[in-house]
Design an enzyme around this catalytic site. Sequence first.
Site, PDB file in Angstrom:
ATOM      1  N   GLY A  39      -9.848   5.734   5.785  1.00  0.00           N
ATOM      2  CA  GLY A  39      -9.065   4.642   5.225  1.00  0.00           C
ATOM      3  C   GLY A  39      -7.704   5.096   4.758  1.00  0.00           C
ATOM      4  N   PRO A  40      -6.861   4.148   4.412  1.00  0.00           N
ATOM      5  CA  PRO A  40      -5.511   4.489   3.963  1.00  0.00           C
ATOM      6  C   PRO A  40      -5.533   5.295   2.664  1.00  0.00           C
ATOM      7  CG  PRO A  40      -5.765   2.113   4.240  1.00  0.00           C
ATOM      8  CD  PRO A  40      -7.114   2.710   4.388  1.00  0.00           C
ATOM      9  N   PRO A  41      -4.454   5.965   2.334  1.00  0.00           N
ATOM     10  CA  PRO A  41      -4.394   6.748   1.102  1.00  0.00           C
ATOM     11  C   PRO A  41      -4.588   5.877  -0.139  1.00  0.00           C
ATOM     12  CG  PRO A  41      -2.456   7.147   2.476  1.00  0.00           C
ATOM     13  CD  PRO A  41      -3.197   6.026   3.095  1.00  0.00           C
ATOM     14  N   HIS A  90      21.946 -15.435  -1.302  1.00  0.00           N
ATOM     15  CA  HIS A  90      21.068 -14.757  -0.349  1.00  0.00           C
ATOM     16  C   HIS A  90      19.592 -15.003  -0.707  1.00  0.00           C
ATOM     17  CE1 HIS A  90      20.079 -11.171   2.293  1.00  0.00           C
ATOM     18  NE2 HIS A  90      18.971 -11.260   1.570  1.00  0.00           N
ATOM     19  N   GLU A  91      19.271 -14.776  -1.967  1.00  0.00           N
ATOM     20  CA  GLU A  91      17.870 -14.923  -2.382  1.00  0.00           C
ATOM     21  C   GLU A  91      17.420 -16.381  -2.292  1.00  0.00           C
ATOM     22  OE1 GLU A  91      15.996 -12.493  -2.519  1.00  0.00           O
ATOM     23  OE2 GLU A  91      17.550 -10.958  -2.592  1.00  0.00           O
ATOM     24  N   LYS A 144     -11.370   7.074  -1.427  1.00  0.00           N
ATOM     25  CA  LYS A 144     -12.278   7.888  -0.618  1.00  0.00           C
ATOM     26  C   LYS A 144     -12.814   9.073  -1.422  1.00  0.00           C
ATOM     27  CE  LYS A 144      -9.130   8.521   2.538  1.00  0.00           C
ATOM     28  NZ  LYS A 144      -8.083   7.631   1.994  1.00  0.00           N
ATOM     29  N   THR A 151      -7.291   4.557  -1.429  1.00  0.00           N
ATOM     30  CA  THR A 151      -8.277   3.482  -1.441  1.00  0.00           C
ATOM     31  C   THR A 151      -9.584   3.910  -2.092  1.00  0.00           C
ATOM     32  OG1 THR A 151      -8.737   4.117   0.825  1.00  0.00           O
ATOM     33  CG2 THR A 151      -7.460   2.124   0.493  1.00  0.00           C
ATOM     34  N   ASP A 184      15.775  -6.940   5.345  1.00  0.00           N
ATOM     35  CA  ASP A 184      15.284  -8.158   6.001  1.00  0.00           C
ATOM     36  C   ASP A 184      15.277  -7.973   7.515  1.00  0.00           C
ATOM     37  OD1 ASP A 184      15.296  -9.247   3.490  1.00  0.00           O
ATOM     38  OD2 ASP A 184      17.275 -10.160   3.717  1.00  0.00           O
TER      39      ASP A 184
HETATM   40  P1  ADP Z   1      -8.066   8.527  -1.563  1.00  0.00           P
HETATM   41  O1  ADP Z   1      -8.909   9.733  -1.643  1.00  0.00           O
HETATM   42  O2  ADP Z   1      -8.661   7.432  -0.733  1.00  0.00           O
HETATM   43  O3  ADP Z   1      -6.657   8.780  -1.170  1.00  0.00           O
HETATM   44  P2  ADP Z   1      -8.626   8.442  -4.334  1.00  0.00           P
HETATM   45  O4  ADP Z   1     -10.097   8.367  -4.272  1.00  0.00           O
HETATM   46  O5  ADP Z   1      -8.051   9.758  -4.665  1.00  0.00           O
HETATM   47  O6  ADP Z   1      -7.968   7.890  -3.008  1.00  0.00           O
HETATM   48  O7  ADP Z   1      -8.131   7.335  -5.353  1.00  0.00           O
HETATM   49  C1  ADP Z   1      -7.093   7.562  -6.254  1.00  0.00           C
HETATM   50  C2  ADP Z   1      -7.356   6.828  -7.533  1.00  0.00           C
HETATM   51  O8  ADP Z   1      -7.230   5.432  -7.351  1.00  0.00           O
HETATM   52  C3  ADP Z   1      -8.744   7.047  -8.043  1.00  0.00           C
HETATM   53  O9  ADP Z   1      -8.796   8.133  -8.884  1.00  0.00           O
HETATM   54  C4  ADP Z   1      -9.053   5.757  -8.771  1.00  0.00           C
HETATM   55  O10 ADP Z   1      -8.677   5.848 -10.106  1.00  0.00           O
HETATM   56  C5  ADP Z   1      -8.191   4.740  -8.097  1.00  0.00           C
HETATM   57  N1  ADP Z   1      -8.994   3.923  -7.190  1.00  0.00           N
HETATM   58  C6  ADP Z   1      -8.870   3.859  -5.857  1.00  0.00           C
HETATM   59  N2  ADP Z   1      -9.755   3.009  -5.325  1.00  0.00           N
HETATM   60  C7  ADP Z   1     -10.482   2.523  -6.346  1.00  0.00           C
HETATM   61  C8  ADP Z   1     -11.570   1.590  -6.441  1.00  0.00           C
HETATM   62  N3  ADP Z   1     -12.081   0.996  -5.377  1.00  0.00           N
HETATM   63  N4  ADP Z   1     -12.065   1.337  -7.670  1.00  0.00           N
HETATM   64  C9  ADP Z   1     -11.553   1.944  -8.746  1.00  0.00           C
HETATM   65  N5  ADP Z   1     -10.546   2.823  -8.734  1.00  0.00           N
HETATM   66  C10 ADP Z   1      -9.993   3.108  -7.547  1.00  0.00           C
HETATM   67 ZN    ZN Z   2      17.068 -10.549   1.761  1.00  0.00          ZN
END
Ligand code: ADP
Ligand code: ZN
Length: 607
Positions: A207-209, A430-431, A213, A211, A507
């Site tokens: 998954g993305p950073p 603009h906005e 993991k 999230t 934009d």
């Molecule tokens: P990854 O390893 O996916 O990059 P991390 O597990 O290191 O991300 O998450 C970074 C921080 O973000 C965690 O320490 C936590 O505090 C917060 N976090 C991320 N996802 C969740 C979640 N689903 N629930 C609660 N906290 C989360």
């Molecule tokens: Zn704009």
Amino acid sequence: MKEKKAPKKSWIYYYVVTFVIVILLNTLVFPFISQREIKEVGYNTFLEDLEKGKISEVAMGDNQIVYLIKDNKGDEKLYKTGIWPDDDLVNRLKDAGVKFSAEIPKQASPMLSFFMTWIFPILVFFILGQLLSRTLMKKMGGGGNAMTFGKANAKIYVEAQTGKTFKDVAGQDEAKEALTEIVDFLHNPQKYSEIGAKLPKGALLVGPPGTGKTLLARAVAGEAQVPFFSISGSEFVEMFVGMGAAKVRDLFKQANEKAPCIVFIDEIDTIGKKRDNGGISGGNDEREQTLNQLLTEMDGFDGKKGVVILAATNRPDSLDKALLRPGRFDRRIPVELPDLKGREDILKVHAKGVKISDNVDFNTIARATSGASGAELENIINEGALRAVRMGREIVLQEDLEESVEVVIAGYQRKGAVISQKEKEIIAYHEIGHALVAASQTDSAPVHKITIIPRTSGALGYTMQVEEGEHVLMSKDEAFNKIVTFTGGRAAEELVFGSVTSGASNDIEQATKIARAMISRYGMSEHFDMVALETVTNQYLGGDTSLACSNETATKIDEEVIAMVKSAHEKAINILKDNMGKLHELSTYLLEKETITGEEFMNILNS
Ligand code: ADP
Ligand code: ZN
Ligand code: MG
């Protein structure tokens, strides 16, 4: 198991190295120094020096004469010479008025010099080594439940208890469900082995950073109450070929001793990249060896014992296929960006740690943060708390969180920035251009807030739209309307000031991105129908794409993108032309207030 003596080996090396250093000192450095101090001369030179009256002091040893000469600058130099049968010497020394004794100046006894050159340095190194090893031991033994095993420099981090549970992970229900089985297996391996079921040896969290993991992996260990071995892929990348492989071997050996346990390899893509690069990078021996060792270890160890390997990556597409085949990381667990409900839950989890007002509406915050990761949401809560402190409050309010959403999205307010009245006017138009175009179209998210307060990120103002609910699909109309909204800012500038500014660069970028995706990936163009012309290379990291078509087609894509953005731009101009009155009215209002809410905006628009 018996190989516990491994750490001692490095101390033997230490002593060997010490000894070599001392020998080198003795053979190379010390003689050099002492040669400079005491120069050996012939007996005749000694006699000449004596006759010339240069000598100020003489000492007679058992088998040598050492004498001192002071030159006119006051520098002292020592010379030595052998003893010669010379009965008259004492008298001549007396005549010359030279001090003489049996004590050799500045020349240590053989015992003393042996001690100084051999025993003393070794002793110093020995004590130093002892001290070093003791502090290292302390680190290994003490320090709560965390300890590092120092072997060479393979740092494997072990936590006896991670202290995290699934409760700490909000949302991510699918991922948690998939991991529950692993937790159960770790609790009770026999249940599975009795029936003959093999659990997957490894699971890959993808998954993305940010999230969660890493957090999930620790929560699995916490739920199962087993030790948590963790190592990051980047730590394998060493200068010396073979170190990484040794670390992998070490990691698995230790894990086997501590089973049941979890082995977590973070950022596995750094070692698990596809080995066959077509020779572009020239190959990376070290990484390849490390990966091979990992594959061997995963095949070799007994899955029944209860060692479960978890790994995390945000680049699954770059992983070597061999890692993903059954028997290795055969289970892939997606850890996606949280949806609306997930975001709300994550905000609540992290809000537990701070003093927060009871009537904070987390749903509003969650809706304004579509696309934010767990880590970013955690950051939003923290920024909110920091703002409350800055404001001199003891409790976090809704407005703190609203502001911190903007901080995370657009950076801090740059209140001191000097912007001329003319420029401010352009920014306001603009906005409002964006907002008016958005509001005049169907299938477009409502305007939540408009501001022309500059931000540290470089944004001079922005229009914030917040979706009502959660969207997973985007229709062709919605996508096109988004482009129209992006072009609305520039369109307003053109209509009102008859000129264009650089303020629309972001934009332009966004509009082009959407148009391109519509044509090359979403099959939303008549001409290309449902042909994939571009593929996403890393979906979790920015979503870079690579072309999968001929040059001629690429040219056609460009043409279509230009045509699409152009027609969107025209549509925006037409919308604004029809609403010129409101454009002026709203822009004047925004210029005065600097920040207006979606509600104020709609009130004026509908009045
Ligand atoms: P990854 O390893 O996916 O990059 P991390 O597990 O290191 O991300 O998450 C970074 C921080 O973000 C965690 O320490 C936590 O505090 C917060 N976090 C991320 N996802 C969740 C979640 N689903 N629930 C609660 N906290 C989360
Ligand atoms: Zn704009
Ligand atoms: Mg991580």
